[in-house]
Each structure stands twice: as C-alpha cells, then as structure tokens.
Motif scaffolding. Structure first.
Motif, short mmCIF file in Angstrom:
data_model
loop_
_atom_site.label_atom_id
_atom_site.label_comp_id
_atom_site.label_asym_id
_atom_site.label_seq_id
_atom_site.Cartn_x
_atom_site.Cartn_y
_atom_site.Cartn_z
N PRO A 103 0.82 -1.23 0.00
CA PRO A 103 0.00 0.00 0.00
C PRO A 103 0.85 1.27 0.00
O PRO A 103 0.39 2.31 -0.49
CB PRO A 103 -0.82 -0.13 1.29
N GLY A 104 2.06 1.20 0.54
CA GLY A 104 2.91 2.39 0.52
C GLY A 104 3.25 2.85 -0.88
O GLY A 104 3.37 4.06 -1.13
N ILE A 105 3.40 1.90 -1.80
CA ILE A 105 3.69 2.26 -3.18
C ILE A 105 2.49 2.94 -3.82
O ILE A 105 2.62 3.87 -4.62
CB ILE A 105 4.09 1.00 -3.97
N VAL A 106 1.29 2.50 -3.47
CA VAL A 106 0.08 3.14 -3.98
C VAL A 106 0.00 4.58 -3.49
O VAL A 106 -0.31 5.51 -4.25
CB VAL A 106 -1.17 2.35 -3.56
N ILE A 107 0.27 4.79 -2.21
CA ILE A 107 0.25 6.15 -1.65
C ILE A 107 1.27 7.02 -2.36
O ILE A 107 0.99 8.17 -2.74
CB ILE A 107 0.53 6.10 -0.14
N PHE A 108 2.47 6.48 -2.56
CA PHE A 108 3.52 7.24 -3.25
C PHE A 108 3.09 7.55 -4.68
O PHE A 108 3.31 8.66 -5.18
CB PHE A 108 4.81 6.44 -3.22
N GLY A 109 2.49 6.57 -5.37
CA GLY A 109 2.05 6.80 -6.74
C GLY A 109 0.98 7.87 -6.84
O GLY A 109 1.02 8.72 -7.74
N VAL A 110 0.01 7.85 -5.93
CA VAL A 110 -1.03 8.89 -5.92
C VAL A 110 -0.41 10.25 -5.67
O VAL A 110 -0.79 11.27 -6.28
CB VAL A 110 -2.10 8.56 -4.86
N THR A 111 0.57 10.29 -4.78
CA THR A 111 1.27 11.56 -4.50
C THR A 111 1.93 12.11 -5.76
O THR A 111 1.85 13.32 -6.04
CB THR A 111 2.33 11.33 -3.41
N ILE A 112 2.57 11.23 -6.50
CA ILE A 112 3.26 11.68 -7.72
C ILE A 112 2.27 12.17 -8.76
O ILE A 112 2.52 13.15 -9.49
CB ILE A 112 4.14 10.54 -8.28
N VAL A 113 1.12 11.51 -8.86
CA VAL A 113 0.09 11.98 -9.80
C VAL A 113 -0.37 13.39 -9.42
O VAL A 113 -0.51 14.27 -10.28
CB VAL A 113 -1.10 11.00 -9.82
N LEU A 114 -0.61 13.63 -8.13
CA LEU A 114 -1.00 14.96 -7.67
C LEU A 114 0.09 15.98 -7.96
O LEU A 114 -0.20 17.12 -8.37
CB LEU A 114 -1.30 14.93 -6.17
N LEU A 115 1.33 15.59 -7.77
CA LEU A 115 2.45 16.50 -8.06
C LEU A 115 2.49 16.85 -9.54
O LEU A 115 2.68 18.01 -9.92
CB LEU A 115 3.76 15.86 -7.63
N LEU A 369 4.19 24.92 0.14
CA LEU A 369 4.17 24.17 1.39
C LEU A 369 3.19 23.01 1.36
O LEU A 369 3.49 21.91 1.85
CB LEU A 369 3.82 25.12 2.55
N ALA A 370 2.00 23.20 0.81
CA ALA A 370 0.99 22.14 0.81
C ALA A 370 1.47 20.92 0.04
O ALA A 370 1.41 19.79 0.54
CB ALA A 370 -0.32 22.68 0.22
N MET A 371 1.96 21.12 -1.17
CA MET A 371 2.44 19.99 -1.96
C MET A 371 3.71 19.40 -1.36
O MET A 371 3.94 18.18 -1.47
CB MET A 371 2.67 20.42 -3.41
N ALA A 372 4.54 20.22 -0.74
CA ALA A 372 5.75 19.70 -0.10
C ALA A 372 5.40 18.71 0.99
O ALA A 372 6.02 17.65 1.12
CB ALA A 372 6.58 20.85 0.46
N ILE A 373 4.38 19.03 1.80
CA ILE A 373 3.96 18.12 2.87
C ILE A 373 3.42 16.82 2.28
O ILE A 373 3.75 15.71 2.74
CB ILE A 373 2.91 18.80 3.75
N VAL A 374 2.59 16.93 1.23
CA VAL A 374 2.04 15.74 0.59
C VAL A 374 3.15 14.89 -0.01
O VAL A 374 3.17 13.65 0.13
CB VAL A 374 1.02 16.15 -0.49
N LEU A 375 4.11 15.54 -0.67
CA LEU A 375 5.20 14.81 -1.33
C LEU A 375 6.08 14.11 -0.31
O LEU A 375 6.49 12.95 -0.50
CB LEU A 375 6.01 15.78 -2.18
N LEU A 376 6.39 14.79 0.78
CA LEU A 376 7.22 14.16 1.82
C LEU A 376 6.49 12.97 2.44
O LEU A 376 7.11 11.95 2.77
CB LEU A 376 7.58 15.19 2.89
#
Length: 445
Positions: A103-115, A369-376
């Motif tokens: 599931p961590g990879i899914v979270i990371f993938g969704v984050t990258i799509v948002l970025l 700042l908002a996207m930085a928090i999501v990306l981290l």
C-alpha cells in the motif's frame, strides 16, 4: 504416479518449494520482463548524467528533445513493468496484487500523480525533470516484485561488482587526476574539480551510493558474498569516500557503521554468542584498514577533503541564505507554489549559486508548502514500504538516505538517487523469512 500422489498429499509450502525457480521456469513474458529489469538497473548505475552528456545526449544540459531528458533506465523499466502487468491474470489483477501487498507504493504513486497535476496545470512547468526522480523508483519496485531469492541474489552480486569498480575508479582518478567522464555544467562546459567522478558521475552521487552501500553491508546486507571479501570491499568503499569528497555522506556512513559496530560489541559483552573465526577476520581487517588509513593520512591523501571542511565554497552560507528566499512571497504563493521566475530571482539576490541545499526547503520553494507536505508523506510511505518488503535492518539505510538527501538538493532535482536506493535495499538487504534475515535478527537480539 507415486510422485503425483506424494505432491497431492504434501502441504502447500512443500509444493511451492518443489517448483523450479528463476528465469528458466518463468514464461516468455516474465523472462523478457526480467531482462528489461536487469538492463534498466545496469543502465541506471553505469550511465550517469555526465556519461550521457559525454556521449552527446543532452540529458542534464540545455537543449535537446523530451526523449533525451529521460534516462534510458526509465524507458527500459517502463517496458519491464508493461511486460510484468501483462502476465497471468492481466493488468487489473496484477495491479490489485501490488496494491494489496504494497500500500505504501500506492500512496507514493497517488502523490506523484497529484504533483504532476500541480506542476503541469498550476505551475506550468515541464514534467521531464521529475520522471526519473519519482516514476523510476515505483517502476523498479514493481518490476523487482517478481524476482525470487536466487534472482535477487544474482542482481545483488552484480551491483556489488559495479560499486567495487566505482570505488576503485574513484581512487585511481583521485591519485592520477585522470577522469573517466568530466564534470559538466548545465550549459555543457567542463567543470574543473579535484573530486572523482568514476561511474556514477557527480562526486556527491558517488559519495551517496558508496556510503549507502557501506551502511547496508554493515547492517546485515551482502550475505551473498564471502565474509572476507565483504570486509575487503567495505574497506575499499570507505577509502573511496575520501576521493569523492561528500562530507555529509562520509560522516554519516562512518557514524552509522561505528554505531552498528558498538551495538554488536555491546551485545557480545552482554553474552551473545559469536563466530570466533568471523571475529578474528573482522579484527584483522580492521587493524589493516586503520594502519593503511593512518599511512594515507600521513602522506597527505586526505588534505583536499580536509580543506572542504575548512573552506566549503559557500555551501554553509547557502544553507543559511536559502531560508530568506521566501521573504517576498505572498501567503498564497508560499502555500500553493510560487512562480519559478520569483524563485530564480530570489536565489540571485541572496547569492545562492549552487542550488538550494536541502530537499525539504527546495520542495517548498518549487511546489509550495501544501504539496511539499504531501510529497514528503508519499516519499515516507515509499520508505516504509521498503522496510516492510525487507526487514527492520533496512532502517539504518533509511536513516542514511534521509540525512544525506536533506543536506542537498537530493530529490528536488532530476536524479536517480531514490531509484538506486530502492534497488539496493530490495536486492542487498535480507528479507523477512530468509536465512540471512534470521541471522541479522539473531545479531540484533
């Protein structure tokens, strides 16, 4: 028929172990996927940005088409993932299996799509700068998911050899002044620097990869190598860090290896059993390494590295000045992402010539700042998934990665650092349930 009856009566895990493993047992598509995965990983470690520039490909310099701005490893990994998803069950089932298991990879993938959406729609910047940095690690994680233990072991041995060659090349370049590939600036001009470039290109990239390898070996990785060979390779890697001049990577690698050694020594003093032969080899290797190190220091081998701690060419000043670049931003720009020309102008005004030397600060400066928090948070989920896929011993490598990346532009610029880290952890660190992982757990107890 007796064999069929015995298999029918055997427990499931016995049947699974009776099946042939490796590439020979895999269907054609799986074999092709492994070949492309191997090719992607070898290309990622062997073809640095400077090597591509030397070959006439403007990967990290100005000019060129979009195709030249994406590393060959990413194209190969894309083919590997495509073939992997076309395996038994089809793409939907394969993706569902990855999502359930990781599931961590899914979270990371969704984050990258948002970025990507923010960068393309809000900031209106090209996406090529981020594909190698964030997409390649996900693809390699998925592609390596079908590698069994023998396949991972073979890949780990190949990576050990590549890193040993890189360390040896670094020492040769440091002593001779010759360079396998010169260091290029963004305009394509050659930068004169005493630090070695070796296989991985920029000296700081070399220091990061070699230091990370050293920490993984000390924390339980590399069990596929003979013990004496592993200790000799660790000594070679430690010496090469001087040639690459990465101060943070050098200090963190030595500090973490020392902490690991002290914890194991304390466990032995507390009564834990240990292998007498292994202890004798480790003491002999340590003594030889210390003697050679003292002789090298006495001969002036590390003078240039020591000068970097005294005169860092403005690096420390940059780390102080980088916090002032947000002073002229509105609250909305600070949270949602400032225009890139404002950041460029602010860096000029405050004399920041070598980049924002912090991944976290650079995230805020580039994406808000908002996207930085999501990306981290997404990167954190990826790191957690790597530990889950291997063992808790990988936490040492994670600590090294986080500290070194936080002290440089790291993941805020185009690089393959996260992808290299992902591959090294997945292939070199013992996985839960493996005999090597059990040995590491015994060491920890």
């Amino acid at each position: 028929r007796p064999l069929a009856v015995s298999r029918a009566c055997a427990p499931p895990h016995a049947v699974a172990t009776a099946r042939p493993s490796g590439a020979a047992a895999a269907p054609g598509g799986a074999r092709a996927a492994r070949v492309f995965t191997w090719a992607a990983i070898v290309a990622m470690f062997a073809l640095s940005a400077m090597a591509l520039t030397a070959f006439g490909i403007p990967y990290a310099t100005t000019g060129g088409s979009l195709l030249t701005k994406i590393h060959p490893a990413t194209w190969l990994a894309t083919l590997a993932v495509g073939l992997t998803l076309l395996g038994p069950g089809g793409p939907s089932r394969r993706l569902a299996r990855v999502a359930i298991a990781s599931p961590g990879i899914v979270i990371f993938g969704v984050t990258i799509v948002l970025l990507f959406v923010q960068v393309a729609v809000v900031l209106r910047l090209p996406l090529s700068q981020m594909i190698d940095t964030y997409v390649l690690p996900i693809f390699l994680f998925v592609a390596l998911g079908d590698f069994d233990r023998p396949a991972r072991r073979s890949l780990a041995l190949a990576l050990h050899a590549i890193i040993a060659v890189d360390a040896a090349l670094g020492l040769v370049e440091y002593a001779s002044g010759w360079r396998l590939t010169p260091m290029y600036d963004i305009d394509g001009s050659i930068i004169v620097d005493w630090r070695s470039t070796a296989l991985f290109g920029h000296p700081l990239n070399n220091a990061f990869i070699v230091g990370l390898w050293l920490v993984t070996m000390a924390s339980g990785g590399g069990r596929e190598m003979p013990r004496m060979l592993r200790l000799m390779a660790m000594a070679l890697a430690a010496m090469s860090l001087v040639a690459f001049g990465g101060r943070v990577a050098l200090v963190m690698a030595i500090a973490l290896v020392a902490v690991i050694a002290m914890l194991r020594a304390a466990a032995i003093l507390a009564g834990r059993r240990f292998d007498l032969t292994g202890a004798a080899i480790a003491l002999a290797a340590g003594t030889v390494f210390l003697v050679v190190g003292v002789m090298a220091l006495d001969a002036g081998a590390a003078d240039r590295l020591l000068e970097r701690f005294v005169d860092d060419s403005g690096s420390a000043g940059t780390r102080i000045a980088m916090f002032h670049i947000f002073g002229d931003l509105t609250w909305g720009e600070f949270v949602l992402g400032p225009p890139i020309d404002h950041m460029v102008q602010a860096q000029r005004e405050y004399g920041i010539k070598i980049g924002i030397e912090s991944t976290e600060v650079a995230f805020v400066a580039f994406y808000g700042l908002a996207m930085a928090i999501v990306l981290l948070a997404g990167i954190g989920a990826h790191l957690v998934e790597l530990v889950r896929a291997t063992s808790r011993a990988s936490l040492w490598a994670v600590v090294f990665f986080v500290v070194v990346m936080s002290a440089s532009t790291g993941l805020a610029s185009k690089s393959t650092n996260l992808a290299m880290f992902t591959v090294m952890v997945l292939t070199m660190m013992p996985r839960a349930g493996d005999p090597a992982a059990a040995a590491v757990a015994r060491d920890r107890r």
